[in-house]
Design an enzyme around this catalytic site. Sequence first.
Site, PDB file in Angstrom:
ATOM      1  N   SER A 263       0.816  -1.207   0.000  1.00 25.88           N
ATOM      2  CA  SER A 263       0.000   0.000   0.000  1.00 25.88           C
ATOM      3  C   SER A 263       0.854   1.262   0.000  1.00 25.88           C
ATOM      4  CB  SER A 263      -0.926  -0.003   1.219  1.00 25.88           C
ATOM      5  OG  SER A 263      -1.703   1.170   1.254  1.00 25.88           O
TER       6      SER A 263
ATOM      7  N   HIS B   5       8.938  -9.185  -0.137  1.00 23.51           N
ATOM      8  CA  HIS B   5       7.680  -9.398   0.584  1.00 23.51           C
ATOM      9  C   HIS B   5       7.308 -10.881   0.537  1.00 23.51           C
ATOM     10  CE1 HIS B   5       5.300  -6.266   2.453  1.00 23.51           C
ATOM     11  NE2 HIS B   5       4.185  -6.948   2.221  1.00 23.51           N
TER      12      HIS B   5
ATOM     13  N   ASN C  11       5.438  -9.357   7.124  1.00 27.54           N
ATOM     14  CA  ASN C  11       6.759  -9.089   6.554  1.00 27.54           C
ATOM     15  C   ASN C  11       7.501  -7.976   7.289  1.00 27.54           C
ATOM     16  OD1 ASN C  11       6.921 -10.764   3.890  1.00 27.54           O
ATOM     17  ND2 ASN C  11       4.877  -9.874   3.872  1.00 27.54           N
TER      18      ASN C  11
ATOM     19  N   ARG D 292       7.128  -6.820  10.474  1.00 26.89           N
ATOM     20  CA  ARG D 292       7.558  -7.234  11.815  1.00 26.89           C
ATOM     21  C   ARG D 292       8.699  -8.244  11.739  1.00 26.89           C
ATOM     22  NH1 ARG D 292       1.906  -9.238  13.618  1.00 26.89           N
ATOM     23  NH2 ARG D 292       1.595  -9.133  11.360  1.00 26.89           N
ATOM     24  N   THR D 293       8.572  -9.197  10.817  1.00 18.55           N
ATOM     25  CA  THR D 293       9.634 -10.200  10.648  1.00 18.55           C
ATOM     26  C   THR D 293      10.928  -9.538  10.190  1.00 18.55           C
ATOM     27  OG1 THR D 293       8.011 -11.912  10.102  1.00 18.55           O
ATOM     28  CG2 THR D 293      10.292 -12.309   9.432  1.00 18.55           C
TER      29      THR D 293
ATOM     30  N   ARG E 235      11.998  -6.463  10.624  1.00 18.05           N
ATOM     31  CA  ARG E 235      12.634  -5.669  11.686  1.00 18.05           C
ATOM     32  C   ARG E 235      13.256  -6.562  12.756  1.00 18.05           C
ATOM     33  NH1 ARG E 235       8.252  -2.577  10.016  1.00 18.05           N
ATOM     34  NH2 ARG E 235       6.795  -3.443  11.539  1.00 18.05           N
TER      35      ARG E 235
ATOM     36  N   TYR F 163      10.717   6.216   8.062  1.00 15.87           N
ATOM     37  CA  TYR F 163      11.043   4.817   7.767  1.00 15.87           C
ATOM     38  C   TYR F 163      10.522   4.425   6.387  1.00 15.87           C
ATOM     39  CZ  TYR F 163      10.614  -0.333   8.393  1.00 15.87           C
ATOM     40  OH  TYR F 163      10.660  -1.704   8.256  1.00 15.87           O
ATOM     41  N   TYR F 164       9.257   4.750   6.097  1.00 15.30           N
ATOM     42  CA  TYR F 164       8.683   4.433   4.791  1.00 15.30           C
ATOM     43  C   TYR F 164       9.441   5.142   3.665  1.00 15.30           C
ATOM     44  CZ  TYR F 164       4.512   2.674   7.252  1.00 15.30           C
ATOM     45  OH  TYR F 164       3.643   1.979   8.054  1.00 15.30           O
TER      46      TYR F 164
END
Length: 244
Positions: free
Chosen positions: A123, A170, A176, A178-179, A181, A206-207
């Site tokens: 998104s 992804h 994705n 959380r994993t 990071r 961050y984005y």
Amino acid sequence: MDFTKIDELSSKLKSMRPLNSTELKRLRDEFMVKNTYNSNAIEGNTLTLRETALVLQGVTIAEKPVKEHLEVIGHKDAFEYVVSFADANTILTERVIKEIHSLVLINDFANRGVYRRVPVSISGATHTPPQPYLVPEQMEALMVDYEGIKRDKHIIESVAAFHLCFEGIHPFIDGNGRTGRLILNFELIRAGLLPVNIKFSERRKYYDCFEHYYSNGHTQDTLSKLVADYEAEELLKYIAILER
């Protein structure tokens, strides 16, 4: 990019009296609560920092979805896994990545630790992840490339590059971010550094690192700087505690 400050702070911390096991556990528990809150909030979890702490103590928050409670528990379990395996200097492999994801996605038995089988989009992002049939080979290539990156670059640059590529692939249907990071922190701890906490309040910054990466020839400098700033913050906090 110059990481002299990080190296100097890390060396200073290592030269000081080590934290005893009780102190270290307290600091890691405090970090884990904040990290769980921030990482889940970035992905849309509505539990506050205080509510996250309460859920981790076994309290159920009325009117908040069970899914959000499970996301907190799953992230906690995954963080503890990351710390224990990183402390044991376990090498990052696809198996380790899938095990981290299995803990993160505690509420989705069918998709835990399984590469996605459907196309996805991110998104608000200009980058489109690869088709599902390409995920296994791109993940395999990423693991090989990462070993070369670590030989040529500072660990901060290396983990930033890995994180940007991982999120671009992804590989999973959900979890994705959380994993990814958690993997980033896994590698920082393995390298003798401290885990970092990417804050929900700074999610826009961050984005933007991902947009910069995919629109500027795959350069990881903006995320490298962000990770370096967070690492310096954690190192300075630990040093200040020991100096007191």
